[in-house]
Each structure stands twice: as C-alpha cells, then as structure tokens.
Design an enzyme around this catalytic site. Structure first.
Site, PDB file in Angstrom:
ATOM      1  N   GLU A 145     -12.776 -43.074  10.518  1.00  0.00           N
ATOM      2  CA  GLU A 145     -12.744 -42.397  11.829  1.00  0.00           C
ATOM      3  C   GLU A 145     -14.068 -42.400  12.592  1.00  0.00           C
ATOM      4  OE1 GLU A 145     -11.106 -38.505  11.035  1.00  0.00           O
ATOM      5  OE2 GLU A 145      -9.214 -39.325  10.331  1.00  0.00           O
ATOM      6  N   GLU A 193      -2.033 -43.839   5.390  1.00  0.00           N
ATOM      7  CA  GLU A 193      -1.752 -42.400   5.345  1.00  0.00           C
ATOM      8  C   GLU A 193      -0.442 -42.106   6.064  1.00  0.00           C
ATOM      9  OE1 GLU A 193      -5.148 -40.078   6.668  1.00  0.00           O
ATOM     10  OE2 GLU A 193      -6.564 -41.446   5.710  1.00  0.00           O
TER      11      GLU A 193
HETATM   12  C1  XIL Z   1      -6.354 -34.224   5.131  1.00  0.00           C
HETATM   13  C2  XIL Z   1      -5.776 -33.638   3.856  1.00  0.00           C
HETATM   14  O1  XIL Z   1      -4.462 -34.110   3.687  1.00  0.00           O
HETATM   15  C3  XIL Z   1      -5.791 -32.126   3.930  1.00  0.00           C
HETATM   16  O2  XIL Z   1      -5.391 -31.562   2.684  1.00  0.00           O
HETATM   17  C4  XIL Z   1      -7.188 -31.634   4.298  1.00  0.00           C
HETATM   18  O3  XIL Z   1      -7.151 -30.230   4.482  1.00  0.00           O
HETATM   19  C5  XIL Z   1      -7.690 -32.298   5.561  1.00  0.00           C
HETATM   20  O4  XIL Z   1      -7.639 -33.706   5.408  1.00  0.00           O
HETATM   21  N1  XIL Z   1      -7.170 -38.347   8.049  1.00  0.00           N
HETATM   22  C6  XIL Z   1      -7.744 -38.590   6.826  1.00  0.00           C
HETATM   23  C7  XIL Z   1      -7.381 -37.713   5.678  1.00  0.00           C
HETATM   24  O5  XIL Z   1      -8.441 -39.600   6.656  1.00  0.00           O
HETATM   25  O6  XIL Z   1      -8.438 -37.577   4.763  1.00  0.00           O
HETATM   26  C8  XIL Z   1      -6.926 -36.350   6.132  1.00  0.00           C
HETATM   27  O7  XIL Z   1      -6.477 -35.639   4.986  1.00  0.00           O
HETATM   28  C9  XIL Z   1      -5.834 -36.479   7.180  1.00  0.00           C
HETATM   29  C10 XIL Z   1      -6.344 -37.224   8.388  1.00  0.00           C
END
Ligand code: XIL
Length: 371
Positions: A157, A262
């Site tokens: 990001e 994701e």
């Molecule tokens: C999220 C997790 O799923 C949560 O448990 C945590 O509180 C916040 O982060 N993008 C990413 C992930 O790269 O690491 C994030 O994961 C979601 C968005």
C-alpha cells in the site's frame, strides 16, 4: 436356502448402503485446492488461533481446502518487531512450521507498510537511521525464513488511489528510493523468494498507471520484483469484471506474476463511495448499515455466488498469468469485514459460513472448472 429374519436383512442392507455412499461421497467430495491445482494456488489468511491449531474443525477445513497460507496479522512489523532490539518470532515460526507440515505454499505478509507499523519506527526522522532499520528488519526476517517462505509482500500500500505516493515515514524520510531499496534488501536476503508489491483498489486506472510506473522504475534499476498482488477487497458490483481483466493484463505486461492476495466480497452497504481498504477508516454502526444481522437472504446469497463465479471464470481464463488466489480469512465468522469499516456488523464475504459450512458461493466457484 437359508433365510434370514427380515430385520437382519434390512439392517445389513442399510449398513452396507450407508457405508458405500459415505465412501463414494468422500472420494467425490470437491475441495478448492485440488479443483484449481492445475491453475493456481488457493490460499487463506490465518489468524493466531488458527496458527496454533486451537479449533479442530477450523484446522480440518484449512488443511483440506487450501494449499497456501498468509499470516493475517502476526508478521506485521508492530507484532514481529515490537522494539528496535526485539523480534517476536514465536508465532511466525509456528506459522511457517504449520505451512511446512501441510506442504503449503507460504506467503509472507508484510515487510514495509505504513499501517500496523511498530510505533518506534514511525518516529524515526533520520534517513541513515531509517535505512539501517529497514535493512535490519528485512534482512533479519527474510533470511530467517530463507527457502521456507516462498513469496513476500515486500511493500504494501505505497500508492494512493489518485496515483500519488502515500505519505508515510518511509516516503517522508527517504523519498521514493525506499521502494527499490526494500526490494533490493529482500532479494539479497533470499534470492529465490518471489517478491511482490501488494495493494488495494488496484483496478482503479489512476492507481494502476502509478503502480506500473513504479514497478518499471524498480525494474530499470535492475532490481528484482516478481509480482503484483491485487488485494481484492471487493463489493458485489464493483469493480467490474472488465476492470479486473484490464488490470490482470496490464500488470502481467510488466513481465511479472499477478496474485489475488486478500480476496473477499462485502455484501454490506459501503459507508463511502470509494472501494478501497484503508484500514484506519471507521464509521458508525446503524441498522441501515447492518441489514442482515441474523442471516443472509437467499437473493443476496445467490448474488454472491454469481459474483464469485464470474470472478473465478475470469481467473481461469488468465490462469497462465495468475500465481495464487488467497481469501482473506477462512470463514465468515472470523472475517475482518465484520469490524471494518464499521465495528460489529455481520458480513458474509467468504466461501464458508460462520458454522464452517460451504455456501452457495463455494459450489459456484468449484463449478467454474466444469465444462
Ligand atoms: C487487516 C486484518 O485482517 C485485521 O485483522 C487487522 O485488524 C487490520 O488489518 N490490507 C492488508 C491487510 O494488507 O493486512 C489488512 O488486514 C486488510 C487490508
């Protein structure tokens, strides 16, 4: 001819046929990892309790359906490197051992990210100090799992949705060179691991152009970058299949792999217009924003199944470009989308429900491989 009492014959018939159908059912039972074996890895993000195998039913589901794992939180810098002189490798060692034991493709998430960042790193102002910290952080972690962790989200990001670079301690202190530097350090620590840039809203044209420009700059320096991770925190109607396809093609034109890292599909109203996954944003929980607290209506269940089917048909069309498709979580009950961007909602974004049962969307995904 010897005759058996009626009830004995009936008992034998029922026992035989139920054993038979169970066996047949077992051998024909579909699972995600075998269904897509020839196309791409099918992964899931696992949390602390899943790494520690605390729940047998969850564990069975994970190992029977998925052949790749990502740690949902425990490898983020605030957890794995809480103080300058202190690394916490207990859980990440267990995570890697879990993947090895189950012969899984292991993905490391994530090395350089502005969020869930160790507070002591966020405070660094001096460029030499920050470079040294990046070097120590990346080299220590990547070399510990050299040959064990197969791929890494080296930078997560770094680009805003409008295509500008995100203001983080890394950009402010080191300028944009920190991006190439991170990849250089990771490649040195494990030359055989696949190195990814990972982000959300990767189908957004402005962001896509910026990411492509950034990757080309890294490549022009002769530094290794192997893949683009499209997070895939999506909605029922957006992004469109066409936008996703354009992005797969544009990123793979860079000569790198594309992974969906994701994946989850929110079925709930979004409190703002944009479709990203900026985790610092939170909004108020109201009944209007949490319309299905008890169960998901059939009509939405169908929509979700159709959406997942359309997405997987596209993935199969471009399987030569796609290395891995990872869901962000194992089942609806543990999805981060129950708490983001609004706390305490009930969302239904994955293929297994909160009771671990496969949903319509699961079967629609499996069926995409059938002619
Ligand atoms: C999220 C997790 O799923 C949560 O448990 C945590 O509180 C916040 O982060 N993008 C990413 C992930 O790269 O690491 C994030 O994961 C979601 C968005």
């Amino acid at each position: 001819m010897k005759t058996y009492p009626f009830f004995l014959t009936l008992f034998a018939t029922i026992t035989f046929s139920s054993c038979y159908s169970q066996k047949e059912h077992h051998s024909k039972n579909p699972n995600l990892k075998d269904t897509f074996k020839k196309s791409f890895y099918i992964g899931t993000a696992i949390n602390e309790s899943q790494i520690e195998e605390k729940n047998t039913a969850e564990n069975t589901l994970i190992v029977s359906q998925f052949n790749s794992i990502t740690a949902e939180n425990i490898m983020k810098s605030m957890n794995i490197h809480p103080q300058k002189e202190k690394y916490a490798f207990d859980l990440s060692d267990k995570f890697v051992a879990f993947g090895q034991k189950n012969k899984m493709f292991i993905h490391g998430h994530t090395l350089i990210w502005h969020s869930q960042l160790s507070p002591w790193i966020a405070e660094i102002k001096d460029s030499t100090e920050l470079k040294n910290v990046m070097k120590d952080h990346i080299s220590t972690i990547v070399s510990r799992y050299k040959g064990k962790i197969d791929s890494w989200d080296v930078v997560n990001e770094a680009v805003n949705d409008d295509g500008t670079l995100r203001k983080s301690v890394f950009l402010e202190t080191l300028g944009e060179d920190y991006l190439a530097y991170a990849f250089q350090l990771a490649a040195k620590a494990d030359p055989n691991a696949d190195l990814y840039y990972n982000d959300y809203s990767m189908t957004n044209p402005a962001k896509r152009e910026a990411v492509i420009k950034m990757v080309k700059k890294i490549q022009a320096k002769g530094i290794k970058i192997d893949g683009i991770g499209m997070q895939g925190h999506w909605q029922l109607n957006s992004p469109t299949i066409d936008e996703i396809e354009k992005s797969i093609l544009a990123y793979s034109d860079l000569g790198v792999k594309v992974a969906f890292t994701e994946l989850d599909i929110s079925v709930l109203p979004s409190p703002w217009e944009l479709q990203g996954a900026e985790i610092s944003q939170q909004f108020e929980n109201t009944p209007k924003m949490n319309p299905y607290p008890q169960s998901l209506p059939d009509s939405i269940q169908e929509k979700l199944a159709k959406r997942y089917s359309d997405i997987f048909k596209l993935f199969l069309k471009h399987k030569d470009k796609i290395s891995r498709v990872t869901f962000w979580g194992v089942h609806d009950g543990q999805s981060w989308l129950n708490d983001w961007p609004i706390k305490g909602r009930t969302n239904y974004p994955l293929l297994f429900d909160a009771k671990l049962k496969p949903k319509k969307a699961y079967y629609s995904v499996i069926n995409t491989t059938k002619k």
